[in-house]
Structures are given as C-alpha cells and as structure tokens.
Design an enzyme around this catalytic site. Structure first.
Site, PDB file in Angstrom:
ATOM      1  N   CYS A  68      23.066 -12.695  44.572  1.00 43.67           N
ATOM      2  CA  CYS A  68      23.594 -12.166  43.307  1.00 43.67           C
ATOM      3  C   CYS A  68      22.963 -10.810  43.012  1.00 43.67           C
ATOM      4  O   CYS A  68      21.740 -10.649  43.060  1.00 43.67           O
ATOM      5  CB  CYS A  68      23.303 -13.133  42.164  1.00 43.67           C
ATOM      6  SG  CYS A  68      23.846 -12.519  40.549  1.00 43.67           S
TER       7      CYS A  68
ATOM      8  N   GLY B 202       9.812 -26.636  13.919  1.00 45.05           N
ATOM      9  CA  GLY B 202       9.794 -26.926  12.498  1.00 45.05           C
ATOM     10  C   GLY B 202       9.804 -25.696  11.616  1.00 45.05           C
ATOM     11  O   GLY B 202      10.331 -24.657  11.959  1.00 45.05           O
TER      12      GLY B 202
ATOM     13  N   CYS C  46      19.349 -28.064  15.746  1.00 44.33           N
ATOM     14  CA  CYS C  46      17.915 -27.916  16.002  1.00 44.33           C
ATOM     15  C   CYS C  46      17.469 -28.794  17.172  1.00 44.33           C
ATOM     16  O   CYS C  46      17.675 -30.012  17.171  1.00 44.33           O
ATOM     17  CB  CYS C  46      17.107 -28.267  14.758  1.00 44.33           C
ATOM     18  SG  CYS C  46      15.315 -28.092  14.997  1.00 44.33           S
TER      19      CYS C  46
ATOM     20  N   CYS D 121       5.853 -24.948  27.312  1.00 40.99           N
ATOM     21  CA  CYS D 121       7.021 -24.202  26.848  1.00 40.99           C
ATOM     22  C   CYS D 121       7.609 -24.874  25.616  1.00 40.99           C
ATOM     23  O   CYS D 121       7.582 -26.109  25.500  1.00 40.99           O
ATOM     24  CB  CYS D 121       8.069 -24.142  27.963  1.00 40.99           C
ATOM     25  SG  CYS D 121       9.650 -23.397  27.472  1.00 40.99           S
ATOM     26  N   ASP D 122       8.140 -24.057  24.731  1.00 41.73           N
ATOM     27  CA  ASP D 122       8.763 -24.541  23.503  1.00 41.73           C
ATOM     28  C   ASP D 122       9.896 -25.521  23.786  1.00 41.73           C
ATOM     29  O   ASP D 122      10.101 -26.486  23.043  1.00 41.73           O
ATOM     30  CB  ASP D 122       9.296 -23.314  22.740  1.00 41.73           C
ATOM     31  CG  ASP D 122       9.740 -23.644  21.336  1.00 41.73           C
ATOM     32  OD1 ASP D 122       9.229 -24.609  20.759  1.00 41.73           O
ATOM     33  OD2 ASP D 122      10.597 -22.910  20.814  1.00 41.73           O
TER      34      ASP D 122
ATOM     35  N   ARG E 209      23.363 -24.669   9.270  1.00 45.23           N
ATOM     36  CA  ARG E 209      22.003 -24.537   8.736  1.00 45.23           C
ATOM     37  C   ARG E 209      21.972 -25.122   7.323  1.00 45.23           C
ATOM     38  O   ARG E 209      22.031 -24.398   6.320  1.00 45.23           O
ATOM     39  CB  ARG E 209      21.550 -23.075   8.759  1.00 45.23           C
ATOM     40  CG  ARG E 209      21.470 -22.518  10.184  1.00 45.23           C
ATOM     41  CD  ARG E 209      20.816 -21.154  10.224  1.00 45.23           C
ATOM     42  NE  ARG E 209      19.430 -21.203   9.796  1.00 45.23           N
ATOM     43  CZ  ARG E 209      18.401 -21.562  10.559  1.00 45.23           C
ATOM     44  NH1 ARG E 209      18.603 -21.945  11.818  1.00 45.23           N
ATOM     45  NH2 ARG E 209      17.178 -21.568  10.086  1.00 45.23           N
TER      46      ARG E 209
END
Length: 409
Positions: A318, A67, A23, A274-275, A135
C-alpha cells in the site's frame, strides 16, 4: 533505562454525569466489583506524580480523562498542581491536558485551569440537533446547552481549549455544517475522531461510521479548510500529516509503528497500555507497588506494542502505509476477532482521503519549509534579540502561536 512516555489518567474511572450512547468506556463502571464511586485518592495521586517526575522525560505530560474527570472537583486539580510543583525538577516542563464534556465547568475550576495553563479538550459533536442525538445526560435529554455554558465559562477566564468531535452516524453526512459551526463558535483547533464501536458479535453498532463515510467526511473537511484556513484553523489530523512531511515526526499514536507511547492510569493506580484496551488481561501492574521501568519492560506491554507492526500483508504494497502504519489497533482488532493482521475497518476511507489530499499536503509542506527558511534568515539578521514569546505569532508565518509551531520543542 526508562523510555519517554506520557500518562493518560482516569481519576474518576468511567464515572460520568452523561450517558452518551456511543461511549466505549462507560461499561468499565463494573470493572471493579463492589466499588460504586470511583475516585483517585490523594495517596495514589501523590505517588503517581512523584514517581513519574522522578523518571527522565523531555517533558512531563499528564492527560486527565474519563469518564468525566471534572467529577473530581477543583480541589483535586489544586492537589495535582501542588504535587507537580513539589516533585518537579528545576526547569522541568510540565503539561496538563483535560478532556471534558464541559458540563461541569464553573468559574472556580476555570480560574484554576487558566492560572496553571491547562489545555482543555471540549467534546462537542456539532449543532444541538446533532450533538444531542447521542450525547445525553444521565437524566435523559440533550447536553448541548450545558456544554455551551461550560464553553462560555472557559472563554470568560481565557482558558485555552480545543474542540473534540466524535464523527458518528449523526454528523458524518454533514461535515461542512460541523466545521463551520465549530469555527463560528470561535474554535480554531479541531480534533475529529472516528466512532468505531462493535457489538458482542464484533459487528459495528448503528452509530459507528463506515470506512467510506469516514473518508468522504475527511475529504470534504479538507476541501473547505485548504483554500483559506490552512493558517487559521488547526486540525489535529492535518497537522500530524504535515509534521510527518515536514519534520519526519509521528506525533499522533495511530501513525506510530509501536503502541508503547503512554500508560493509562486508572483511579486506583492500575496501569494499562492503551485507552481502548483497558482489559484485565492487559493490566501491567499498579503504580503503588510496581516501578514504571518494570511496567515498561513487561512482556505483556512488549507484545501489545509490537502488534502494530504485525499488519495485513496488503499493507506491504500500500502506498499509504508509510503514513498510517496499518491504522490504530482498535480499528484492526474490533471486528477482526483479535487478529491484528486484519485490515482496519477504516482502510478504504484512509485510502480515499490520502489519494484526494496528499498532493496538496505536499505543496503545503513545501510552503512551510520555505517560510521556515525565510524566517530563519530573518532571525539571523536580528542577532541578540530574544525568541518570540510562547503565545506570540510564530515568525515562520504559519499563523499559529510560536509554542504550537517552531517553538514546540
């Protein structure tokens, strides 16, 4: 003028009943010194919903994440709906997504989620022997059995859910097993996310995947999916490639050319871009004191978003850069000492995947376009009839629900 944006809300911050070894957000438990139990207050919730729903949006999108957001309890989510109904404008579309480990889902919460059409993302990494490796519960031991109970509860109350699978060292060598297992569980909407987590020296931790392994994983998933499941199983990444080919729409943020698509809302109303970048230096303000417009116009937000285009010079030549736009900033910065010009950690895998699949993606895109034309002609011949219901099969023949296909606008 406020530009369209969505909210990714962390009402319990990094608090969680599990202790997943990989996590990336768990260490945020110490982000607010002196606060042991992080919970969004009713005042912050009300103000967030009220002010967001005053902004002009094509739809109001709330993503509830952590969370573990279900730590908030069902009464919190009742308040969510109450405020959305109170402050929503007539005819305004509201969407709620809940990302959860599933272990705390009970009948009461599932009934509420079903009644108000929350789309649930359920985290599961594969069969028990894979899932339970990383997990773990806070008390130790695997969480797979608890997730299965939560999934059964969602099914019982007919809650629409997708599965989210973190691709890590434990399952990256077993793509076929993971894919078939999810399908056997009845999950026909999959999301596969790469585990790329660095240590303090910016070296990848042992549970992370390499670029090569990531590419091989995706190729094998595609090879299983393509012959028989293109109209049956929705895979978010594959859907995003098709949306780009068919409609020219970039509907997942890694494909975007600017990282200013949503705001992260912490439990106390602090706002971040942003996360993956909830960092003190990137705090944009607090919704209790700052307007959404002010935070959108913040130089910090502007500079953060524009890093996406500041890619490695190798990307200029690219042949796949038009798809990935240099990949997610996290995958460029995590092992690059903060340099956005560093190639993505997963670059080799993305090249392998697109080289292997793009001809077939293009063929499928052509088929979808032909089916849409045919369906449009058929609908024109039934003048006066209403469009299909949101949960009806899409008339284009994709096999998806109308709301997930041609009716998604």
């Amino acid at each position: 003028m406020v530009r369209p944006f969505s909210l990714l809300v962390k009402p319990a911050s990094a608090d969680c009943n599990l202790r997943c070894q990989y996590c990336f957000y768990l260490d945020h438990c110490s982000f607010y010194p002196g606060v042991k139990r992080h919970r969004m207050s009713e005042d912050v919730l009300r103000e967030m919903v009220r002010t967001y729903m005053q902004t002009p949006q094509p739809s109001y999108q709330f993503g509830w994440q952590g969370g573990e957001p279900t730590l908030m309890g069902v009464d919190f989510f009742r308040k969510v709906v109450e405020f959305q109904q109170k402050y929503g404008r007539d005819g305004a579309a509201v969407a709620n997504g809940l990302q959860t480990n599933g272990t705390l889902i009970d009948d009461e919460l599932a009934q509420h989620l079903a009644r108000y059409h929350f789309l649930v993302g359920l985290s599961i990494d594969g069969p028990a022997e894979i899932h339970d490796k990383y997990r773990e519960t806070a008390a130790g031991g695997g969480s797979h059995a608890d997730v299965m109970r939560g999934m059964a509860c969602l099914r019982k109350h007919r809650v629409e859910f997708n599965t989210l699978t973190l691709v890590n060292e434990a399952n990256v060598q077993r793509p076929a097993d993971v894919y078939r297992y999810l399908c056997e569980l009845g999950s026909l909407h999959h999301q596969y996310i790469s585990c790329v987590e660095p240590d303090e020296r910016r070296e990848l931790l042992p549970f992370s995947v390499s670029g090569d392994n990531w590419g091989e994983f995706l190729c094998e998933i595609f090879d299983i999916w393509y012959p028989n499941d293109t109209r049956r199983v929705s895979i978010r990444l594959f859907d995003a490639v098709l949306a780009l080919l068919v409609d020219g729409v970039r509907n997942i943020c890694p494909f975007g050319v600017d990282c200013r698509q949503y705001f992260v809302v912490e439990h106390n109303g602090d706002i971040f871009p942003c996360d993956f970048f909830v960092e003190k230096r990137l705090r944009l303000g607090n919704l209790m004191t700052d307007s959404w417009h002010t935070m959108q116009e913040s130089p910090v937000y502007r500079d953060f978003g524009q890093q996406k285009r500041d890619w490695n010079e190798a990307c200029d030549s690219c042949k796949y850069a038009w798809i990935c736009s240099g990949d997610c900033l996290k995958h460029r910065l995590c092992t690059g000492h903060g340099d956005p010009k560093r190639l993505s950690t997963l670059c080799s895998g993305w090249k392998t995947f697109y080289e292997h699949t793009l001809p077939r993606f293009r063929k499928l895109a052509e088929e979808i376009q032909a089916e849409r034309r045919q369906a449009a002609m058929g609908m024109q011949s039934t003048y006066g009839q209403p469009p299909p219901g949101r949960n009806s099969p899409c008339p284009c023949g994709s096999g998806k629900k109308y709301k997930r296909c041609c009716g998604r606008g």
